[in-house]
Design a protein around this motif. Sequence first.
Motif, short mmCIF file in Angstrom:
data_model
loop_
_atom_site.label_atom_id
_atom_site.label_comp_id
_atom_site.label_asym_id
_atom_site.label_seq_id
_atom_site.Cartn_x
_atom_site.Cartn_y
_atom_site.Cartn_z
N ALA A 41 0.81 -1.11 0.13
CA ALA A 41 0.10 -0.03 0.04
C ALA A 41 1.00 1.39 -0.02
N ARG A 80 -11.89 -0.85 -3.10
CA ARG A 80 -10.91 -0.38 -3.24
C ARG A 80 -9.55 -1.34 -3.44
N ALA A 84 -7.31 -2.43 -6.56
CA ALA A 84 -5.71 -2.37 -6.42
C ALA A 84 -5.10 -3.43 -6.58
N VAL A 89 -0.60 -2.26 -7.24
CA VAL A 89 -0.30 -1.26 -6.33
C VAL A 89 1.11 -0.70 -6.20
#
Length: 90
Positions: A41, A80, A84, A89
């Motif tokens: 992330a 979300r 991703a 990501v």
Amino acid sequence: MSAARNRLQAKQARHDRRDWQVKRRERTRQLIELGGLIAKAGLVELTEDDRTAILGLLLEAAARLRDGNREHVLKLWRRRGRRAFEHGVG
């Protein structure tokens, strides 16, 4: 001789099927995967590897889940997260 014995012990440990050992490996794998999600992330870079900040944001997320809109928040985050994973990501 010592190196050969160490290799044998390591090989035996990898194939140990005792219940507690299997559970320990599963837990270790889970923790590694969760850490990977934090890295994926971008939180490590964005916080400059500030672990107190990372813990704080995770605590904030947990607090949001404890509020009345738990299902709505989870639905949003899942959407979300799915996007991703599909598009990559980082």
